[in-house]
Design a protein around this motif. Structure first.
Motif, PDB file in Angstrom:
ATOM      1  N   ILE A  19      29.182  46.429  37.836  1.00 34.63           N
ATOM      2  CA  ILE A  19      30.455  45.747  38.103  1.00 34.63           C
ATOM      3  C   ILE A  19      31.535  46.678  38.610  1.00 34.63           C
ATOM      4  CG2 ILE A  19      29.989  43.923  36.424  1.00 34.63           C
ATOM      5  CD1 ILE A  19      31.969  45.405  34.556  1.00 34.63           C
ATOM      6  N   GLY A  20      31.137  47.891  39.022  1.00 35.68           N
ATOM      7  CA  GLY A  20      32.115  48.820  39.551  1.00 35.68           C
ATOM      8  C   GLY A  20      32.592  48.412  40.931  1.00 35.68           C
ATOM      9  N   GLY A  21      33.491  49.176  41.477  1.00 39.24           N
ATOM     10  CA  GLY A  21      34.047  48.879  42.788  1.00 39.24           C
ATOM     11  C   GLY A  21      35.308  48.050  42.671  1.00 39.24           C
ATOM     12  N   LYS A  22      35.838  47.722  43.806  1.00 43.24           N
ATOM     13  CA  LYS A  22      37.179  47.134  43.849  1.00 43.24           C
ATOM     14  C   LYS A  22      37.192  45.641  43.530  1.00 43.24           C
ATOM     15  CE  LYS A  22      41.142  47.146  47.028  1.00 43.24           C
ATOM     16  NZ  LYS A  22      41.621  47.582  48.346  1.00 43.24           N
TER      17      LYS A  22
ATOM     18  N   ASP B  17      43.102  49.425  39.190  1.00 46.81           N
ATOM     19  CA  ASP B  17      43.801  50.597  39.719  1.00 46.81           C
ATOM     20  C   ASP B  17      43.883  51.713  38.677  1.00 46.81           C
ATOM     21  OD1 ASP B  17      44.125  49.499  42.174  1.00 46.81           O
ATOM     22  OD2 ASP B  17      46.282  49.177  42.031  1.00 46.81           O
ATOM     23  N   LEU B  18      43.974  51.343  37.413  1.00 48.41           N
ATOM     24  CA  LEU B  18      44.128  52.356  36.362  1.00 48.41           C
ATOM     25  C   LEU B  18      42.813  53.050  36.014  1.00 48.41           C
ATOM     26  CD1 LEU B  18      46.580  50.557  33.891  1.00 48.41           C
ATOM     27  CD2 LEU B  18      47.026  52.647  35.186  1.00 48.41           C
ATOM     28  N   ILE B  19      41.740  52.271  35.886  1.00 50.32           N
ATOM     29  CA  ILE B  19      40.491  52.865  35.404  1.00 50.32           C
ATOM     30  C   ILE B  19      39.305  52.574  36.311  1.00 50.32           C
ATOM     31  CG2 ILE B  19      41.218  52.813  32.992  1.00 50.32           C
ATOM     32  CD1 ILE B  19      39.392  50.327  32.685  1.00 50.32           C
ATOM     33  N   GLY B  20      39.596  52.101  37.552  1.00 50.62           N
ATOM     34  CA  GLY B  20      38.535  51.841  38.496  1.00 50.62           C
ATOM     35  C   GLY B  20      37.914  53.131  39.003  1.00 50.62           C
ATOM     36  N   GLY B  21      36.882  53.005  39.795  1.00 50.22           N
ATOM     37  CA  GLY B  21      36.200  54.159  40.343  1.00 50.22           C
ATOM     38  C   GLY B  21      35.008  54.556  39.494  1.00 50.22           C
ATOM     39  N   LYS B  22      34.369  55.589  39.928  1.00 47.97           N
ATOM     40  CA  LYS B  22      33.072  55.945  39.350  1.00 47.97           C
ATOM     41  C   LYS B  22      33.185  56.693  38.024  1.00 47.97           C
ATOM     42  CE  LYS B  22      28.777  58.152  40.949  1.00 47.97           C
ATOM     43  NZ  LYS B  22      28.152  58.892  42.064  1.00 47.97           N
ATOM     44  N   TRP B  23      34.334  57.330  37.763  1.00 47.81           N
ATOM     45  CA  TRP B  23      34.353  58.296  36.664  1.00 47.81           C
ATOM     46  C   TRP B  23      35.274  57.966  35.497  1.00 47.81           C
ATOM     47  CZ3 TRP B  23      30.276  61.011  37.334  1.00 47.81           C
ATOM     48  CH2 TRP B  23      29.844  61.379  38.619  1.00 47.81           C
ATOM     49  N   LYS B  24      36.367  57.258  35.756  1.00 47.75           N
ATOM     50  CA  LYS B  24      37.431  57.161  34.747  1.00 47.75           C
ATOM     51  C   LYS B  24      36.973  56.516  33.452  1.00 47.75           C
ATOM     52  CE  LYS B  24      41.524  57.492  37.599  1.00 47.75           C
ATOM     53  NZ  LYS B  24      41.308  56.933  38.939  1.00 47.75           N
ATOM     54  N   VAL B  25      36.244  55.413  33.561  1.00 46.92           N
ATOM     55  CA  VAL B  25      35.773  54.735  32.351  1.00 46.92           C
ATOM     56  C   VAL B  25      34.876  55.673  31.541  1.00 46.92           C
ATOM     57  CG1 VAL B  25      34.330  52.847  31.525  1.00 46.92           C
ATOM     58  CG2 VAL B  25      35.939  52.454  33.370  1.00 46.92           C
ATOM     59  N   LEU B  26      34.039  56.376  32.262  1.00 48.09           N
ATOM     60  CA  LEU B  26      33.119  57.309  31.613  1.00 48.09           C
ATOM     61  C   LEU B  26      33.881  58.422  30.900  1.00 48.09           C
ATOM     62  CD1 LEU B  26      30.059  57.734  31.385  1.00 48.09           C
ATOM     63  CD2 LEU B  26      30.200  59.171  33.422  1.00 48.09           C
ATOM     64  N   LEU B  27      34.911  58.938  31.566  1.00 47.25           N
ATOM     65  CA  LEU B  27      35.718  59.996  30.962  1.00 47.25           C
ATOM     66  C   LEU B  27      36.429  59.494  29.713  1.00 47.25           C
ATOM     67  CD1 LEU B  27      37.183  61.669  34.169  1.00 47.25           C
ATOM     68  CD2 LEU B  27      35.660  62.712  32.482  1.00 47.25           C
ATOM     69  N   THR B  54      38.674  67.268  37.943  1.00 49.66           N
ATOM     70  CA  THR B  54      40.100  67.590  37.972  1.00 49.66           C
ATOM     71  C   THR B  54      40.907  66.407  38.471  1.00 49.66           C
ATOM     72  OG1 THR B  54      39.529  69.868  38.537  1.00 49.66           O
ATOM     73  CG2 THR B  54      41.794  69.201  38.878  1.00 49.66           C
ATOM     74  N   GLN B  55      40.477  65.859  39.580  1.00 46.43           N
ATOM     75  CA  GLN B  55      41.212  64.769  40.225  1.00 46.43           C
ATOM     76  C   GLN B  55      41.351  63.557  39.304  1.00 46.43           C
ATOM     77  OE1 GLN B  55      39.624  62.183  43.789  1.00 46.43           O
ATOM     78  NE2 GLN B  55      40.197  64.195  44.544  1.00 46.43           N
ATOM     79  N   GLN B  56      40.242  63.162  38.718  1.00 45.55           N
ATOM     80  CA  GLN B  56      40.258  61.968  37.884  1.00 45.55           C
ATOM     81  C   GLN B  56      41.061  62.199  36.601  1.00 45.55           C
ATOM     82  OE1 GLN B  56      38.684  59.042  39.111  1.00 45.55           O
ATOM     83  NE2 GLN B  56      38.675  60.383  40.896  1.00 45.55           N
ATOM     84  N   LEU B  57      40.915  63.388  36.030  1.00 42.78           N
ATOM     85  CA  LEU B  57      41.695  63.691  34.829  1.00 42.78           C
ATOM     86  C   LEU B  57      43.187  63.694  35.139  1.00 42.78           C
ATOM     87  CD1 LEU B  57      39.537  66.516  33.200  1.00 42.78           C
ATOM     88  CD2 LEU B  57      40.026  64.266  32.227  1.00 42.78           C
ATOM     89  N   ARG B  58      43.545  64.206  36.305  1.00 38.70           N
ATOM     90  CA  ARG B  58      44.951  64.233  36.689  1.00 38.70           C
ATOM     91  C   ARG B  58      45.514  62.824  36.834  1.00 38.70           C
ATOM     92  NH1 ARG B  58      44.343  68.933  35.985  1.00 38.70           N
ATOM     93  NH2 ARG B  58      45.278  70.689  37.096  1.00 38.70           N
ATOM     94  N   GLU B  59      44.714  61.952  37.417  1.00 39.66           N
ATOM     95  CA  GLU B  59      45.196  60.577  37.596  1.00 39.66           C
ATOM     96  C   GLU B  59      45.333  59.882  36.247  1.00 39.66           C
ATOM     97  OE1 GLU B  59      43.002  58.389  40.493  1.00 39.66           O
ATOM     98  OE2 GLU B  59      43.326  59.863  42.080  1.00 39.66           O
ATOM     99  N   VAL B  92      37.381  47.703  24.379  1.00 37.51           N
ATOM    100  CA  VAL B  92      36.889  47.170  25.650  1.00 37.51           C
ATOM    101  C   VAL B  92      35.698  47.980  26.144  1.00 37.51           C
ATOM    102  CG1 VAL B  92      37.476  46.759  28.062  1.00 37.51           C
ATOM    103  CG2 VAL B  92      39.153  46.259  26.274  1.00 37.51           C
ATOM    104  N   LEU B  93      35.827  49.286  26.101  1.00 45.31           N
ATOM    105  CA  LEU B  93      34.742  50.156  26.550  1.00 45.31           C
ATOM    106  C   LEU B  93      33.507  49.933  25.691  1.00 45.31           C
ATOM    107  CD1 LEU B  93      36.655  53.500  27.186  1.00 45.31           C
ATOM    108  CD2 LEU B  93      36.233  51.602  28.732  1.00 45.31           C
TER     109      LEU B  93
END
Lengths: 128, 128
Positions: A19-22, B17-27, B54-59, B92-93
């Motif tokens: 369910i990832g992605g936009k 926008d806050l936790i989308g993408g490949k890594w944020k939820v995992l982090l 680095t990038q994802q942690l910064r966001e 949620v996670l």
DNA sequence: CGGAATCCAGACGGATACTG
DNA sequence: CAGTATCCGTCTGGATTCCG
């Protein structure tokens, strides 16, 4: 079509592939309200292009989260709905929505017409 | 740095926008276990590159979901942890993880060593 | 140790045209 | 109505190298 791996380190990774992605979470969220036709979804999510909508719905279908029903009529009618398994994600999506609402309130972000976590809550108590 | 919009149609969009993408939820998932150092996170998630980490942690930090603490030592030590608000996402996670586990079981997908929803459950009952 | 800078491929996404 | 097909630009994410 995004292929799943045969093996995952962590369930979270699998969920992200599913369910990832936009768009996918948003689509599942709107489909949880009830069945929707193609152009109905386009109106609900005006920013998505036909191409992306088709693509994402196909992937959700391919992974068994969404069901696509074609009525052989003229003009054609296609209805999308969540499968039972896709529907099982609803509490999670609801939790996400509530958390997002809280964030928006905390940060003073404006929230508009759409179906939000709070609306959903109100709606549920209306039904009971 | 991904900027949030000042206004959203739906809380789900904000959450993406806050936790989308490949890594944020995992982090966030891994940080919920406890504070972690930079290279500790790299070992936990071997597939992520330093740049992405680095990038994802910064966001996440910029949006107030993760706290970054620098210890002025030699060699430098940097510790990441979830903020209170970031921590509020944990249920949620956890729900996502359980759902993912169910999917994996249903589809016969192998799940490995990592911290899964079931492990988490087991762990919680151990503590109580 | 914990990054920053650079380069590059592939995914993502828009526009347009066409179809049963 | 509900898509496909194609072209094309943008932008994200990955590999590598360098740095205090």
């Amino acid at each position: 079509m995004k292929e799943l791996q045969s093996e995952y380190q962590c369930a979270i990774n699998l969920v992200i592939d599913l369910i990832g992605g936009k768009w996918k979470v948003l689509l599942l969220w709107h489909l949880n309200e009830g069945d929707k036709r193609f152009n109905e979804l386009r109106r609900t999510i005006p920013e998505i292009t036909k191409k992306m909508l088709t693509q994402q719905l196909r992937e959700l279908e391919g992974h068994g989260l969404v069901k696509r029903t074609v009525f052989e009529e003229v003009p054609p009618r296609v209805v999308y709905s969540t499968t039972d398994f896709g529907h099982r994600l609803q509490p999670v999506l609801y939790g996400m929505c509530q958390w997002g609402d809280d964030y928006a309130e905390k940060e003073g972000i404006q929230m508009n017409s759409c179906w939000t976590g709070r609306d959903f809550m109100k709606n549920k108590s209306d039904l009971s």
